[in-house]
Design a protein around this motif. Structure first.
Motif, PDB file in Angstrom:
ATOM      1  N   ASP A 115       1.015  -1.030  -0.157  1.00 15.09           N
ATOM      2  CA  ASP A 115       0.178   0.117  -0.086  1.00 15.09           C
ATOM      3  C   ASP A 115       0.813   1.154   0.014  1.00 15.09           C
ATOM      4  O   ASP A 115       1.984   1.276   0.688  1.00 15.09           O
ATOM      5  CB  ASP A 115      -0.984  -0.081   1.408  1.00 15.09           C
ATOM      6  CG  ASP A 115      -2.000  -0.869   1.041  1.00 15.09           C
ATOM      7  OD1 ASP A 115      -2.531  -1.470  -0.103  1.00 15.09           O
ATOM      8  OD2 ASP A 115      -2.315  -1.428   2.211  1.00 15.09           O
ATOM      9  N   ASN A 239      -1.541   5.564 -10.612  1.00 12.16           N
ATOM     10  CA  ASN A 239      -1.560   5.243  -9.070  1.00 12.16           C
ATOM     11  C   ASN A 239      -2.243   6.211  -8.343  1.00 12.16           C
ATOM     12  O   ASN A 239      -2.559   7.421  -8.876  1.00 12.16           O
ATOM     13  CB  ASN A 239      -0.112   5.266  -8.466  1.00 12.16           C
ATOM     14  CG  ASN A 239       0.762   4.307  -9.526  1.00 12.16           C
ATOM     15  OD1 ASN A 239       0.465   3.137  -9.845  1.00 12.16           O
ATOM     16  ND2 ASN A 239       2.154   4.572  -9.857  1.00 12.16           N
ATOM     17  N   SER A 249       1.135   0.260  -9.185  1.00 13.38           N
ATOM     18  CA  SER A 249       0.281  -0.974  -8.516  1.00 13.38           C
ATOM     19  C   SER A 249       0.252  -1.866  -9.701  1.00 13.38           C
ATOM     20  O   SER A 249       1.068  -2.012 -10.490  1.00 13.38           O
ATOM     21  CB  SER A 249      -1.156  -0.235  -8.706  1.00 13.38           C
ATOM     22  OG  SER A 249      -1.643  -0.187 -10.036  1.00 13.38           O
TER      23      SER A 249
END
Length: 344
Positions: A115, A239, A249
């Protein structure tokens, strides 16, 4: 690593969801097994939900965590792994990692955070501090946060693809479109990225484009994600953060892996992964994206040449088995060989 290792993998494998078919964790477990290792998988959230008397995930984190951690520790105790990899640290805590270390003091512990903005999740950083190695699909300031927290080794490891199930499919007309975007336009826990939101919004209003998982459109499920990419002439990769070195990602790998021409929002270091106008095409602004899309839709030969080169690049350099081997090299030696390797 010539000798087979026992590798205990903790992740949210989303076993109850059809999109479990195409998640990163599945690809990496498959690759570790192919490389000759024994893998015991532990789907942390699924076990936690089973241990909770309530069906809500939020409530299960309160009422099911203690029991699920007991199950986790018992499996670690009797499996006695050489390596523990937490592909998701979301449901782990520092205390549980320390308890695992007491049970298997000689094991190497690896944590992965996929993340952005790790500083927004201090509990996850605290868990990461207990690891020997942290890996992320980003370098720059996101990776630096874990290094400054005291993690001994922090490394960039990109997302992967699986050429067994990711290539250009011959798809039905339902999947065919000029442009496609798969993903949320914004994330509820994070500040809105206005470029990403505007791009997804404008695409959602075009008759020759499809979006999935935003603006009320359904999420693509399982292999349908790859069909949706294969059926498009152009795939959008952008992103939630585009100013962090190498951060990306899974879209950034999935689109070229499925043989679709990728228009990607430029981010620092990306040329180390895919070369501009060779494997894909980078853009810098929303208007430039639509200008480039219009041009490449009219120039099929150039678009197809880049798309095929991008697929070959993704399959050769970012296939899940090769990336898993890089991870094992990192665990064994503290380094791995790749032009984009970054280790702190």
């Amino acid at each position: 690593m010539p000798k087979a290792k026992r590798i205990f993998v903790i992740a949210d494998f989303k076993d109850e969801k059809p999109w479990s078919i195409c998640i990163e964790e599945r690809r990496l477990v498959k690759s570790l097994i192919r490389l000759g290792h024994d893998v015991q998988r532990f789907s942390h959230r699924n076990i936690m939900m089973q241990c909770s008397p309530f069906p809500s995930k939020r409530i299960a984190r309160r009422f099911g965590r203690k029991k699920s951690n007991e199950v986790l520790l018992k499996q670690v105790k009797y499996y006695y792994p050489d390596i523990v990899i937490a592909f998701s640290m979301k449901y782990l805590d520092a205390e549980t990692v320390r308890a695992m270390r007491e049970l298997v003091p000689n094991a190497i512990f690896v944590g992965r955070d996929g993340d952005p903005f790790p500083e927004k999740f201090p509990a996850r950083i605290a868990t990461g501090k207990e690891m020997d190695i942290i890996i992320m699909p980003s370098a720059g300031r996101f990776l630096q946060i874990y290094k400054e927290a005291g993690v001994r080794c922090c490394a960039f490891i990109p997302f992967t693809c699986d050429p067994d199930i990711q290539y250009r499919f011959e798809v039905d007309d339902i999947w065919r479109t000029d442009m496609v975007f798969l993903g949320a336009a914004e994330h509820t826990r994070l500040d809105r990225n206005y470029e990403r939101y505007e791009l997804a919004k404008r695409m959602s209003e075009l008759p020759n484009a499809k979006v999935y998982a935003c603006f009320g459109r359904p999420k693509s499920q399982g292999m349908h994600s790859f069909y949706a990419i294969s059926g498009a002439k152009i795939g959008l990769s952008i992103n939630i953060a585009n100013d962090v070195r190498l951060y990306h990602s899974d879209r950034f790998i999935n689109i070229p892996a499925c043989g679709t021409f990728c228009l990607a929002k430029r981010a620092p270091g990306y040329e180390l992964l895919f070369e501009d106008e060779v494997h894909l095409k980078y853009f810098d602004t929303v208007d430039e994206f639509f200008e480039l899309a219009e041009w490449y839709l009219k120039h099929e030969q150039q678009r197809e040449k880049i798309a095929m080169a991008g697929m070959q690049r993704a399959h050769n350099e970012f296939n899940c088995e090769k990336i898993a081997r890089h991870m094992l090299d990192l665990i064994e030696t503290g380094a791995y060989e790749a032009p984009w390797a970054e280790i702190l």
